[in-house]
Design a protein around this motif. Structure first.
Motif, PDB file in Angstrom:
ATOM      1  N   ALA A  25       0.833  -1.213   0.000  1.00 46.57           N
ATOM      2  CA  ALA A  25       0.000   0.000   0.000  1.00 46.57           C
ATOM      3  C   ALA A  25       0.863   1.256   0.000  1.00 46.57           C
ATOM      4  CB  ALA A  25      -0.938  -0.005   1.212  1.00 46.57           C
TER       5      ALA A  25
ATOM      6  N   SER B  27      -6.976   5.776   3.091  1.00 45.16           N
ATOM      7  CA  SER B  27      -6.465   4.684   3.918  1.00 45.16           C
ATOM      8  C   SER B  27      -5.721   3.689   3.028  1.00 45.16           C
ATOM      9  CB  SER B  27      -7.630   3.962   4.600  1.00 45.16           C
ATOM     10  OG  SER B  27      -8.423   3.304   3.617  1.00 45.16           O
ATOM     11  N   ASP B  28      -4.983   2.778   3.652  1.00 46.86           N
ATOM     12  CA  ASP B  28      -4.261   1.749   2.882  1.00 46.86           C
ATOM     13  C   ASP B  28      -5.234   0.900   2.073  1.00 46.86           C
ATOM     14  OD1 ASP B  28      -1.427   0.913   5.088  1.00 46.86           O
ATOM     15  OD2 ASP B  28      -1.889   2.673   3.850  1.00 46.86           O
ATOM     16  N   GLU B  29      -6.396   0.625   2.676  1.00 49.31           N
ATOM     17  CA  GLU B  29      -7.384  -0.198   1.964  1.00 49.31           C
ATOM     18  C   GLU B  29      -7.888   0.531   0.726  1.00 49.31           C
ATOM     19  OE1 GLU B  29      -6.595  -1.670   5.737  1.00 49.31           O
ATOM     20  OE2 GLU B  29      -7.413   0.332   5.318  1.00 49.31           O
ATOM     21  N   GLU B  30      -8.117   1.821   0.877  1.00 49.16           N
ATOM     22  CA  GLU B  30      -8.579   2.622  -0.274  1.00 49.16           C
ATOM     23  C   GLU B  30      -7.500   2.681  -1.356  1.00 49.16           C
ATOM     24  OE1 GLU B  30      -9.502   6.119   2.005  1.00 49.16           O
ATOM     25  OE2 GLU B  30     -11.663   5.837   1.751  1.00 49.16           O
ATOM     26  N   ALA B  33      -7.559  -0.625  -3.142  1.00 48.01           N
ATOM     27  CA  ALA B  33      -8.747  -0.735  -3.989  1.00 48.01           C
ATOM     28  C   ALA B  33      -8.577   0.099  -5.260  1.00 48.01           C
ATOM     29  CB  ALA B  33      -9.985  -0.286  -3.213  1.00 48.01           C
ATOM     30  N   THR B  42      -4.882  -5.881  -7.449  1.00 52.09           N
ATOM     31  CA  THR B  42      -3.940  -5.480  -6.402  1.00 52.09           C
ATOM     32  C   THR B  42      -2.629  -6.233  -6.567  1.00 52.09           C
ATOM     33  OG1 THR B  42      -5.830  -5.265  -4.926  1.00 52.09           O
ATOM     34  CG2 THR B  42      -3.660  -5.177  -3.925  1.00 52.09           C
TER      35      THR B  42
END
Lengths: 191, 143
Positions: A25, B27-30, B33, B42
């Protein structure tokens, strides 16, 4: 690298190890930022991403990561700095046909002077980028409002008012702008 | 000074600052995504990123190797006697002067040079031997 420098900055191998240790990330966040920083530089985002890392790694590159700065912050700043420098350079370059003729009065103008030819070209180059940006959102009024509002430095409320957007619509429009610009300016020349 | 050029640059700078703030707020999740949407998946996004990073590190390594090699070559060149820097014709004159009997290396080298077969590295090596023997100095002159 001298001992005193190693106490202050990461060594090359430490930098590489720290970078590889970043989560996917965090690495992707940097890459997405590079795509956002790319417009007007003449580079694609992935190229800018690579350039920031390369200049940090190369000897005498002048970009050593301080030990007390997270490398994601360091690289973010490096990409922004390089992009800003490239935008400046890109705006100042003139084509070979300008100013090469010894009889041409433009040729007598010093390089750092804003000659009419340089100025005209710079305006054309950056205007092309602006035109392209606006073309990308020609059919999307809300995204266009975000684009123009950001370029003019408007507040979020001012931008929402242009198209009567609620917060959700505004957030969605911002996302569309970001993703479209990433697709247009993101992928590297070798990607 | 062109205000149009500076205005255009400022507009672009303001835009990218705003986009950068947006990305910072995610956020990291965003991030993951959005990366999946931009790059296909991903996993592909992460793999592509590692590939890009690997290419940069390899390119940097090659740069460092080339720089080190250049430095080494300069050092080696700097430590060799000046006679090896003479023009080839002058070197051949020196060799012919010291060419001895039929089995002498010098005579063979001279013959090879006349036939265009001698490698300059071999000639330089012979000249360095002459220096070691005290037959010439480092400039190619009689001592």
């Amino acid at each position: 690298m001298e001992d005193s420098d190693e106490r202050v900055h990461l060594t090359t191998s430490e930098f590489v190890a720290a970078f590889r240790a970043l989560s996917p990330a965090k690495q992707l966040r940097l890459r997405m930022k590079a795509a956002s920083y790319a417009p007007g530089t003449g580079m694609q985002g992935d190229d800018l991403f690579q350039e920031a890392i390369l200049r940090t790694l190369e000897e005498g590159g002048g970009r050593n990561c301080p030990r007390d700065v997270p490398i994601s912050v360091f690289l973010d700043n490096a990409m922004r700095s390089i992009a800003s420098g490239e935008r400046e350079k890109y705006a100042r370059e003139a084509p070979a046909e300008f100013g090469n003729d010894a009889d041409d009065p433009i040729a007598l103008v010093p390089d750092d002077a804003p000659s009419p030819a340089n100025t005209a070209l710079a305006r054309i180059e950056l205007e092309q980028v602006l035109t392209r940006l606006q073309d990308l959102f020609a059919e999307d009024a809300q995204a266009q409002a975000v684009l123009i509002g950001d370029m003019e430095g408007w507040t979020a409320e001012e931008i929402r008012d242009v198209e009567n957007m609620d917060e959700k619509q505004y957030a969605t429009a911002r996302r569309r702008v970001r993703r479209t610009i990433a697709r247009e300016f993101g992928k590297g020349s070798k990607s | 000074m062109s205000t149009d050029r500076d205005n255009a640059r400022r507009q672009i700078e303001r835009l990218i600052e705003a986009l950068g703030r947006d990305i910072d707020a995610m956020s990291d999740e965003e991030i993951l995504a959005e990366a999946a949407d931009l790059y296909g998946s991903t996993e592909k996004a992460a793999t592509d990123t590692l590939t890009i990073i690997g290419a940069v590190i390899a390119a940097s390594g090659k740069q460092r190797l080339a720089a080190a090699r250049k430095g080494y070559d300069t050092h080696v060149a700097g430590s060799r006697p000046n006679v090896v820097k003479l023009p080839l014709e002058r070197k051949l004159v020196l060799i012919e002067r010291f060419a001895g009997n039929d089995n002498d290396v010098g005579q063979k080298l001279t013959l090879a040079a006349r036939n265009g077969e001698a490698v300059e590295a071999d000639i330089d090596s012979f000249l360095e031997d002459l220096i070691e023997l005290g037959l010439i100095d480092e400039e190619g002159n009689a001592p």
